[in-house]
Design a protein around this motif. Structure first.
Motif, short mmCIF file in Angstrom:
data_model
loop_
_atom_site.label_atom_id
_atom_site.label_comp_id
_atom_site.label_asym_id
_atom_site.label_seq_id
_atom_site.Cartn_x
_atom_site.Cartn_y
_atom_site.Cartn_z
N ILE A 1 -20.49 -21.79 47.45
CA ILE A 1 -21.08 -22.76 46.38
C ILE A 1 -22.09 -23.77 47.22
CG2 ILE A 1 -20.86 -24.62 44.81
CD1 ILE A 1 -17.75 -23.99 44.54
N ILE A 2 -23.53 -23.55 46.68
CA ILE A 2 -24.36 -24.56 47.42
C ILE A 2 -24.50 -25.58 46.34
CG2 ILE A 2 -26.72 -24.85 48.04
CD1 ILE A 2 -27.24 -21.73 48.27
N VAL A 3 -24.49 -26.91 46.79
CA VAL A 3 -24.88 -28.02 45.94
C VAL A 3 -25.55 -29.04 46.55
CG1 VAL A 3 -22.48 -28.01 44.60
CG2 VAL A 3 -22.74 -29.08 46.87
N LYS A 4 -26.11 -30.12 45.59
CA LYS A 4 -27.01 -31.12 46.49
C LYS A 4 -26.27 -32.06 47.37
CE LYS A 4 -31.26 -31.81 44.34
NZ LYS A 4 -31.99 -32.74 43.48
N GLU A 5 -26.61 -32.52 48.54
CA GLU A 5 -25.92 -33.22 49.55
C GLU A 5 -25.02 -34.22 48.63
OE1 GLU A 5 -28.58 -34.42 52.60
OE2 GLU A 5 -27.93 -32.53 53.83
N THR A 6 -25.64 -34.68 47.61
CA THR A 6 -25.09 -35.99 47.13
C THR A 6 -24.06 -35.67 45.96
OG1 THR A 6 -26.99 -35.88 45.63
CG2 THR A 6 -27.12 -37.42 47.30
N ALA B 1 -24.99 -26.25 40.61
CA ALA B 1 -24.62 -25.55 41.80
C ALA B 1 -25.18 -24.06 41.75
CB ALA B 1 -23.20 -25.64 41.89
N VAL B 2 -25.29 -23.33 43.00
CA VAL B 2 -25.49 -22.05 43.05
C VAL B 2 -24.22 -21.56 43.76
CG1 VAL B 2 -27.12 -20.43 44.22
CG2 VAL B 2 -28.14 -22.42 43.18
N VAL B 3 -23.85 -20.21 43.29
CA VAL B 3 -22.87 -19.43 43.87
C VAL B 3 -23.51 -18.12 44.41
CG1 VAL B 3 -20.88 -17.94 43.47
CG2 VAL B 3 -20.99 -20.15 42.41
N ILE B 4 -23.35 -18.03 45.65
CA ILE B 4 -24.08 -16.69 46.28
C ILE B 4 -23.34 -16.44 47.66
CG2 ILE B 4 -25.71 -18.17 47.58
CD1 ILE B 4 -27.91 -16.03 46.80
N LYS C 1 -33.89 -13.69 41.43
CA LYS C 1 -33.79 -14.03 42.95
C LYS C 1 -33.06 -15.15 43.30
CE LYS C 1 -38.59 -12.60 43.44
NZ LYS C 1 -40.16 -12.93 44.05
N GLY C 2 -32.12 -15.07 44.25
CA GLY C 2 -31.26 -16.30 44.80
C GLY C 2 -32.08 -17.41 44.83
N PHE C 3 -33.16 -17.20 45.59
CA PHE C 3 -34.24 -18.39 45.95
C PHE C 3 -34.64 -19.29 44.70
CE2 PHE C 3 -38.75 -19.38 45.95
CZ PHE C 3 -38.69 -20.58 46.94
N GLU C 4 -34.83 -18.35 43.36
CA GLU C 4 -34.99 -19.16 42.17
C GLU C 4 -33.88 -19.84 41.74
OE1 GLU C 4 -38.05 -15.42 40.82
OE2 GLU C 4 -35.97 -15.69 39.60
N ALA C 5 -32.86 -19.60 41.97
CA ALA C 5 -31.65 -20.31 41.71
C ALA C 5 -31.48 -21.63 42.61
CB ALA C 5 -30.38 -19.36 41.97
N VAL C 6 -31.79 -21.33 43.89
CA VAL C 6 -31.68 -22.74 44.68
C VAL C 6 -33.16 -23.62 44.37
CG1 VAL C 6 -32.28 -23.32 47.03
CG2 VAL C 6 -30.84 -21.40 46.39
N GLN C 7 -34.21 -23.08 43.96
CA GLN C 7 -35.27 -23.88 43.41
C GLN C 7 -34.88 -24.84 42.36
OE1 GLN C 7 -37.05 -23.65 46.34
NE2 GLN C 7 -38.51 -24.47 44.87
N ALA C 8 -33.94 -24.15 41.14
CA ALA C 8 -33.68 -24.72 40.09
C ALA C 8 -32.51 -25.68 40.40
CB ALA C 8 -33.03 -23.72 39.18
N LEU C 9 -31.74 -25.53 41.53
CA LEU C 9 -30.80 -26.50 41.89
C LEU C 9 -31.54 -27.95 42.50
CD1 LEU C 9 -27.87 -27.52 42.53
CD2 LEU C 9 -27.97 -26.47 44.78
N LEU C 10 -32.50 -27.62 43.22
CA LEU C 10 -33.62 -28.51 43.89
C LEU C 10 -34.21 -29.68 42.71
CD1 LEU C 10 -34.82 -26.72 46.79
CD2 LEU C 10 -33.50 -28.79 46.87
N GLN C 11 -34.43 -28.67 41.66
CA GLN C 11 -35.12 -29.38 40.54
C GLN C 11 -34.08 -29.95 39.58
OE1 GLN C 11 -37.49 -26.35 39.11
NE2 GLN C 11 -38.72 -26.21 41.08
N ASP C 12 -32.87 -30.00 39.77
CA ASP C 12 -31.75 -30.52 39.08
C ASP C 12 -31.41 -29.73 37.64
OD1 ASP C 12 -30.53 -32.50 40.68
OD2 ASP C 12 -32.38 -33.82 40.47
N LYS C 13 -31.98 -28.69 37.61
CA LYS C 13 -31.99 -28.01 36.33
C LYS C 13 -30.42 -27.36 36.01
CE LYS C 13 -36.76 -26.56 35.78
NZ LYS C 13 -37.80 -25.41 36.51
N ILE C 14 -29.76 -27.30 37.33
CA ILE C 14 -28.38 -26.83 37.32
C ILE C 14 -27.76 -27.55 38.56
CG2 ILE C 14 -29.06 -24.26 36.66
CD1 ILE C 14 -29.03 -23.75 39.76
#
Ligand code: ARG
Length: 290
Positions: A161-166, A221-224, A206-219
């Protein structure tokens, strides 16, 4: 229900026109349909029509013709959005899978061609003969085995799981009511759907697009897969990977169901490449031991 996601996606894709399943780049069609077993004439036509992959455009026709006459062409389908397994360096596709595939092609005396496409187009490309095999950090999975045969495995992986540090999310137990981003059609997609339900899963090409969405607080977490997760976190600010390894997976190469000739050849080459340390060397080059 969940178990049939791949099967349904693939069946739907096969039912639709195969060209439509090929992703954005349809230029590969003629060249890629020509498998190693087919004639040099067809390959030459494709080359003349300028429909072959960009990597070959720099190869003089004679050299290519010679290579084909010698051993044939092996077309690999991949999704080059998945560092360190496969990604672009400039306009070249590099990474662990391309290097392993090149080493296999070398062993077999064949010329490797790589076709980049959406991840969920890889299995349809292999079953339709547009590609000879798929190599894409692809997890051996029962549902996929309805459509393809897998070679011996060459790597282990797990979903993370990738999440924001906070973030307060610490593991899978915290995901049930969260919005999770995944790459469409992956084992991460299945796992996230299992954990949080279909409505909570956002599927990206793309996984990258999921990570972008996470950085923009649209989601949330990312599971990859773990190695790409580490690369994404290194490349962006303010993200972390949770400690939990949520699955035990193994990667293998996919060939068309029943293509035992190619399966045996690849397995033979893989065995030698494992024994002589080539696979380990390639892995260590891209994933240095901590
Ligand atoms: N291991 C996962 C799967 O098989 C993800 C693979 C994604 N690979 C890629 N090249 N995008 O579903």
């Amino acid at each position: 229900m969940k178990k049939n996601v791949f099967a349904m996606a693939i069946a739907a894709c096969m039912a639709a026109s195969l060209a439509a399943c090929g992703g954005a780049g349809t230029a590969e069609t003629t060249g890629a349909q020509t498998t190693a077993a087919q004639t040099t004439a067809a390959q030459t036509t494709a080359a003349e029509a300028g429909e072959t992959a960009s990597a070959e455009e720099t190869t003089p026709a004679e050299t290519k013709a010679e290579a084909e006459a010698a051993g044939g062409v092996l077309v690999m389908a991949t999704n080059a959005e998945f560092a360190p397994w496969e990604y672009y360096e400039g306009d070249k596709i590099v990474g662990i899978d391309p290097e392993i595939a090149q080493a296999i092609a070398d062993k077999l005396g064949m010329t490797l061609e790589i076709e980049d496409m959406a991840f969920d187009s890889i299995i349809p490309a292999v079953t339709s003969g547009k590609a000879d095999f798929g190599a894409a950090g692809m997890t051996v999975d029962e549902d996929r085995m309805v459509f393809v045969d897998f070679t011996d495995t060459y790597a282990n992986a797990s979903q993370v799981i990738i999440v924001k540090e906070t973030s307060e999310i610490a593991g899978s137990a915290d995901l049930s009511d969260k919005k999770i981003g995944v790459q469409l059609g992956t084992t991460g997609d299945l796992l996230a759907t299992d954990l949080a339900g279909d409505d909570n899963v956002e599927r990206y090409n793309k996984g990258f697009e999921a990570v972008q969405a996470l950085l923009q607080d649209k989601i949330d977490a990312v599971v990859i897969d773990s190695a790409p997760a580490n690369v994404f976190v290194e490349q962006s600010q303010g993200l972390k990977v949770c400690d939990e390894a949520m699955s035990q997976e193994e990667y293998a190469i996919a060939v068309a169901k029943g293509n035992t000739e190619l399966l045996d050849k690849i397995n033979g080459a893989l065995k030698e490449l494992k024994e002589d340390g080539t696979i380990d060397a390639i892995m260590n080059k891209y994933i240095p031991a901590e």
